[in-house]
Design a protein around this motif. Structure first.
Motif, PDB file in Angstrom:
ATOM      1  N   LYS A  91       1.292 -14.510 -18.916  1.00  0.00           N
ATOM      2  CA  LYS A  91       0.675 -13.421 -19.678  1.00  0.00           C
ATOM      3  C   LYS A  91       0.158 -12.285 -18.790  1.00  0.00           C
ATOM      4  O   LYS A  91      -0.775 -11.564 -19.158  1.00  0.00           O
ATOM      5  CB  LYS A  91      -0.460 -13.962 -20.555  1.00  0.00           C
ATOM      6  N   LYS A  92       0.798 -12.136 -17.633  1.00  0.00           N
ATOM      7  CA  LYS A  92       0.389 -11.077 -16.704  1.00  0.00           C
ATOM      8  C   LYS A  92       1.013  -9.727 -17.051  1.00  0.00           C
ATOM      9  O   LYS A  92       0.630  -8.698 -16.487  1.00  0.00           O
ATOM     10  CB  LYS A  92       0.776 -11.461 -15.275  1.00  0.00           C
ATOM     11  N   VAL A  93       1.996  -9.755 -17.956  1.00  0.00           N
ATOM     12  CA  VAL A  93       2.659  -8.526 -18.389  1.00  0.00           C
ATOM     13  C   VAL A  93       2.538  -8.423 -19.908  1.00  0.00           C
ATOM     14  O   VAL A  93       2.740  -9.410 -20.618  1.00  0.00           O
ATOM     15  CB  VAL A  93       4.158  -8.528 -17.995  1.00  0.00           C
ATOM     16  N   LYS A  94       2.214  -7.253 -20.393  1.00  0.00           N
ATOM     17  CA  LYS A  94       2.091  -7.063 -21.834  1.00  0.00           C
ATOM     18  C   LYS A  94       3.435  -7.264 -22.527  1.00  0.00           C
ATOM     19  O   LYS A  94       4.481  -6.931 -21.972  1.00  0.00           O
ATOM     20  CB  LYS A  94       1.551  -5.666 -22.143  1.00  0.00           C
ATOM     21  N   GLN A  95       3.383  -7.780 -23.747  1.00  0.00           N
ATOM     22  CA  GLN A  95       4.617  -8.044 -24.500  1.00  0.00           C
ATOM     23  C   GLN A  95       5.410  -6.766 -24.758  1.00  0.00           C
ATOM     24  O   GLN A  95       6.643  -6.781 -24.740  1.00  0.00           O
ATOM     25  CB  GLN A  95       4.274  -8.745 -25.820  1.00  0.00           C
TER      26      GLN A  95
ATOM     27  N   VAL B 143       5.695  -4.227 -22.831  1.00  0.00           N
ATOM     28  CA  VAL B 143       6.407  -3.856 -21.605  1.00  0.00           C
ATOM     29  C   VAL B 143       7.707  -4.650 -21.494  1.00  0.00           C
ATOM     30  O   VAL B 143       8.762  -4.112 -21.136  1.00  0.00           O
ATOM     31  CB  VAL B 143       5.521  -4.103 -20.367  1.00  0.00           C
ATOM     32  N   ILE B 144       7.634  -5.938 -21.839  1.00  0.00           N
ATOM     33  CA  ILE B 144       8.837  -6.791 -21.808  1.00  0.00           C
ATOM     34  C   ILE B 144       9.840  -6.312 -22.845  1.00  0.00           C
ATOM     35  O   ILE B 144      11.038  -6.181 -22.573  1.00  0.00           O
ATOM     36  CB  ILE B 144       8.452  -8.262 -22.068  1.00  0.00           C
TER      37      ILE B 144
ATOM     38  N   GLU C 182      14.747   1.213 -14.833  1.00  0.00           N
ATOM     39  CA  GLU C 182      13.367   1.638 -14.620  1.00  0.00           C
ATOM     40  C   GLU C 182      12.498   0.440 -14.239  1.00  0.00           C
ATOM     41  O   GLU C 182      12.360  -0.518 -14.999  1.00  0.00           O
ATOM     42  CB  GLU C 182      12.825   2.301 -15.886  1.00  0.00           C
ATOM     43  N   GLU C 183      11.945   0.506 -13.057  1.00  0.00           N
ATOM     44  CA  GLU C 183      11.046  -0.555 -12.593  1.00  0.00           C
ATOM     45  C   GLU C 183       9.761  -0.537 -13.420  1.00  0.00           C
ATOM     46  O   GLU C 183       9.240   0.516 -13.765  1.00  0.00           O
ATOM     47  CB  GLU C 183      10.693  -0.343 -11.118  1.00  0.00           C
ATOM     48  N   ASN C 184       9.281  -1.724 -13.731  1.00  0.00           N
ATOM     49  CA  ASN C 184       7.980  -1.809 -14.382  1.00  0.00           C
ATOM     50  C   ASN C 184       7.321  -3.126 -13.977  1.00  0.00           C
ATOM     51  O   ASN C 184       7.837  -3.865 -13.133  1.00  0.00           O
ATOM     52  CB  ASN C 184       8.098  -1.684 -15.903  1.00  0.00           C
ATOM     53  N   ALA C 185       6.181  -3.420 -14.571  1.00  0.00           N
ATOM     54  CA  ALA C 185       5.430  -4.624 -14.195  1.00  0.00           C
ATOM     55  C   ALA C 185       6.246  -5.891 -14.428  1.00  0.00           C
ATOM     56  O   ALA C 185       6.101  -6.880 -13.694  1.00  0.00           O
ATOM     57  CB  ALA C 185       4.127  -4.671 -14.991  1.00  0.00           C
ATOM     58  N   PHE C 186       7.122  -5.845 -15.434  1.00  0.00           N
ATOM     59  CA  PHE C 186       7.948  -7.013 -15.736  1.00  0.00           C
ATOM     60  C   PHE C 186       8.933  -7.303 -14.600  1.00  0.00           C
ATOM     61  O   PHE C 186       9.003  -8.418 -14.080  1.00  0.00           O
ATOM     62  CB  PHE C 186       8.690  -6.788 -17.054  1.00  0.00           C
TER      63      PHE C 186
END
Length: 718
Positions: A65-69, A71-72, A90-94
């Motif tokens: 749960k370190k990345v918001k849903q 964002v995924i 595009e790079e993101n937290a996921f």
């Protein structure tokens, strides 16, 4: 070969018609089922939300749960296979987190690569290069973590399906996939196993799985050999449990086919390779339906519904009504009951009483409200609504009540209400369907494009509009249909006031219009579509009886709403009318010319046409109004009152320019950016006497430079 078409209104089946997707937005780790051998016609318009949510939830939990849903979800929706494989995404937290997990990144790459191997089509014919790549990817997925156990199983089955290696799909199912306990993932695995059963020609077993999954497209390929008299008869003669589901789907598809092709004579095709004679087979299937009623009570609702539908399409409405009523008396699933009821509703409208009565109108109102509520309940919300190109396919699959309401039932209802002069009932019917349309278009349906307002604006008289407005306020309608539903009607009071006042301007009822238009608020006025067409336009014209201000306007112009040009116009007209009562001679003629000029300029043909328009559209340029006729009356009055030749010339010029009927009309040119004026001229036109006067005038040459109709007439009579 005639294309097989699915008609939602013909559904007489007792199962849900929901279709699972075979290809998903961007890449959702594998489809919910494998669609055997043929393209899925709706693959690009819908995908199971459960697939998307299952994928998002898996990664959300896997990454602690370190990345918001969201964002995924955005990553999967906006990342495309070829770009991902080339490293351009595009790079993101996921992705930052997944890259730190060697297996997870390798698995994700494999998913995109498999999708890329067949992303463009559903012919299931991979190139040799993509097939080799798929094999290598599978070979590289070793030491699988428990969290990915069944996901890798699904990926393997996708690759085996791509390679048509059904034996390996079966082995994967038997060895591992069948033990998956996650329902959403298990359903996707089960869909691939069903394709194995289909290839083995075990249609009954495959059909059971597809029916469980609600995979209507694959179901159709399991039963299409039976869609026709011979196939349906063979199933009816052997009503085993295995044949029961097949029979129901085969009957549904035949009924759908018949609704599209009942007028065809001679042989045609039901589906690829299945030929039928529509009229001959239709008569035999009708007879079979009658024969089967009573043999197995559980199926009576199905046989009677099919019989009712076929008779309805043949125009035997009384027989259809009787069969549908009988079907409603029999036991059946909720969907069977609902579909029988749809047929009954159509049959009732086709056999409606010649003279409307309160009891029947009340019954119609109840039926219509029921359908509207069903349609609203099944329509998706917000971001689930597909694009304009795809929404019809989406709705035909997922929203049968919506399609039935809009395509089959409402047109018949409108026709019935129109024939029986249920005007208020007609407005109410349009309003309720507008509410359904608004949801289906994600709330983008504007007031001036709604069917109810089109009907009120284009076809209803001023008196009918006023009466309906009073009806809305009092909730007391003139006919029983409207009375039953008037409390359900949603109308912006400001919009209705604007419409009533504008209709009165068209009728020349300026004093009455003021009583309504003065109630419009600045907030409302700042949002109307016509505001930009009135902004900065004055009653100072180079030519008072021609449209001269054709400059572009900014339709997005935001005004503060302090200007109410319609009120200003009506107040001016009321003053001129009152003033006219005290004048005589040239002064009176001058005042009458002034009134005529303002009436003309506020008509369809003038620069201030927006004064007499409610909303803006090309279609509404042709909304009839009486302003030009009233302008001609004033000019003829002025002709009687004037004393000087100069003024007489001005009057005749106005009579030559102001149209009598539809001899002049505006359209947009091919580039849709410039108004063009067209003429339909008759030699016995009332303006001919004015033309004859003008061409004898000493300044006619100057005049013809500005009046193209007069120029044409002068040329014809020189």
């Amino acid at each position: 070969m005639k294309k097989f078409i699915i008609m939602v209104t013909a559904l007489v089946l007792g199962f849900s018609s929901k279709v699972s997707a075979c290809m998903e937005c961007a890449m959702w780790e594998g489809s919910s089922s494998f669609h055997i051998v043929k393209p899925h016609p709706d693959y690009d318009v819908s995908y199971m939300k459960s697939n998307e949510n299952e994928t998002v939830n898996f990664w959300y939990n896997y990454l602690n749960k370190k990345v918001k849903q969201d964002v995924i979800r955005d990553f999967f929706n906006n990342t495309y296979c070829a770009g991902f494989l080339k490293g351009s995404y595009e790079e993101n937290a996921f992705t930052e987190l997944v890259k730190k997990d060697a297996f997870a990144w390798k698995y994700l790459t494999a998913c995109f690569a498999v999708q890329d191997a067949n992303v463009e089509s559903w012919d299931y014919e991979p190139t040799e290069k993509s097939a080799d790549k798929a094999r290598r990817l599978l070979a590289g997925l070793k030491d699988v973590p428990s969290a990915f156990e069944y996901r890798v199983s699904l990926l393997k089955m996708r690759v085996y399906a791509l390679l048509h290696d059904y034996n390996k799909i079966e082995k994967e199912w038997n060895d591992k996939a069948q033990h998956c306990t996650d329902k959403a993932l298990a359903n996707r695995l089960k869909g691939y196993y069903a394709s194995v059963l289909f290839q083995k020609r075990d249609y009954a077993s495959a059909l059971r799985i597809y029916n469980e999954l609600g995979d209507l497209q694959s179901i159709r390929w399991c039963v299409y050999h039976y869609v026709g008299y011979n196939g349906i008869k063979s199933l009816a003669d052997n009503l085993s449990p295995e044949n029961q589901i097949t029979l129901q789907y085969a009957l549904q598809d035949y009924a759908n086919f018949y609704s599209c092709n009942e007028n065809i004579t001679g042989p045609t095709y039901l589906l690829d390779g299945v030929e039928t004679d529509v009229q001959k087979d239709g008569a035999r299937i009708k007879a079979l339906c009658k024969e089967m009623v009573g043999k197995r009570p559980a199926d009576d609702i199905l046989w009677l519904s099919v019989l009712a539908w076929m008779n309805l399409k043949d125009g035997d409405y009384k027989v259809a009504l009787d069969c549908a009523q009988e079907a409603m008396k029999r036991k059946g699933t909720p969907t069977q009951k609902e579909n029988a009821e749809r047929i009954l509703l159509l049959a009732k409208l086709h056999t409606a009483p010649i003279v409307s009565n309160d009891k029947f109108l009340k019954e119609l109102a109840d039926d219509y409200m029921l359908l509207c509520n069903r349609a609203l309940n099944e329509l998706p919300d917000g971001d689930e609504i597909p694009s304009d190109d795809d929404y019809r396919n989406y709705y035909s699959t997922y929203c049968p009540n919506y399609c039935f309401l809009m395509d089959a039932y409402k047109p018949l209802l409108v026709d019935y209400l129109s024939k029986h002069s249920c005007k208020q009932g007609l407005f109410v019917a349009y309003n309720l369907s507008d509410q359904v349309l608004a949801k289906s278009h994600e709330g983008s349906w504007s007031a001036w494009s709604d069917e109810m307002f089109r009907e009120l604006n284009h076809n209803a008289s001023m008196e009918e509009v006023v009466t309906f407005y009073e009806c809305l306020k009092s909730k007391n309608a003139n006919d029983m249909f409207a009375q039953q539903l008037i409390k359900k009607v949603k109308v912006d009071d400001q919009v209705m006031i604007d419409l009533v006042g504008t209709k009165m301007i068209r009728e020349g009822k300026y004093g009455q219009a003021l009583l309504y238009l003065k109630k419009l608020t600045p907030k409302y006025l700042a949002t109307t579509n016509v505001r930009a067409y009135l902004h900065d336009r004055k009653f100072t014209f180079e030519d008072p009886f021609r449209r001269t201000q054709r400059g572009e306007v900014d339709e997005e112009m935001v005004l503060d709403g302090s200007e109410n040009k319609k009120v200003e116009f009506c107040e001016t007209m009321v003053n001129l009318i009152n003033k006219n009562k005290t004048l005589s001679g040239d002064m009176k003629a001058k005042n009458e010319i002034e009134m005529a000029m303002r009436m003309f300029q506020a008509s369809n043909y003038g620069d201030l046409w927006a004064l007499s328009e409610f909303g803006v559209s090309l279609e509404e340029y042709e909304v009839p109004n009486k302003l030009c006729a009233q302008a001609r009356v004033q000019l003829n009055n002025a002709l009687k009152d004037c004393k000087t030749e100069k003024m007489r010339f001005d009057i005749y010029y106005g009579l030559a320019c102001v149209p009598v009927g539809e001899e002049r009309f505006w359209t947009l040119n091919q580039d849709w950016d410039t108004n063009e004026l067209h003429y339909k001229f008759m030699m016995f036109h009332p303006a001919v006497s004015a033309y004859e006067y003008l061409i004898q005038h000493r300044n006619v040459r100057d005049l013809t430079k500005t009046c193209d109709v007069l120029k044409w007439y002068a040329k014809q009579n020189s």
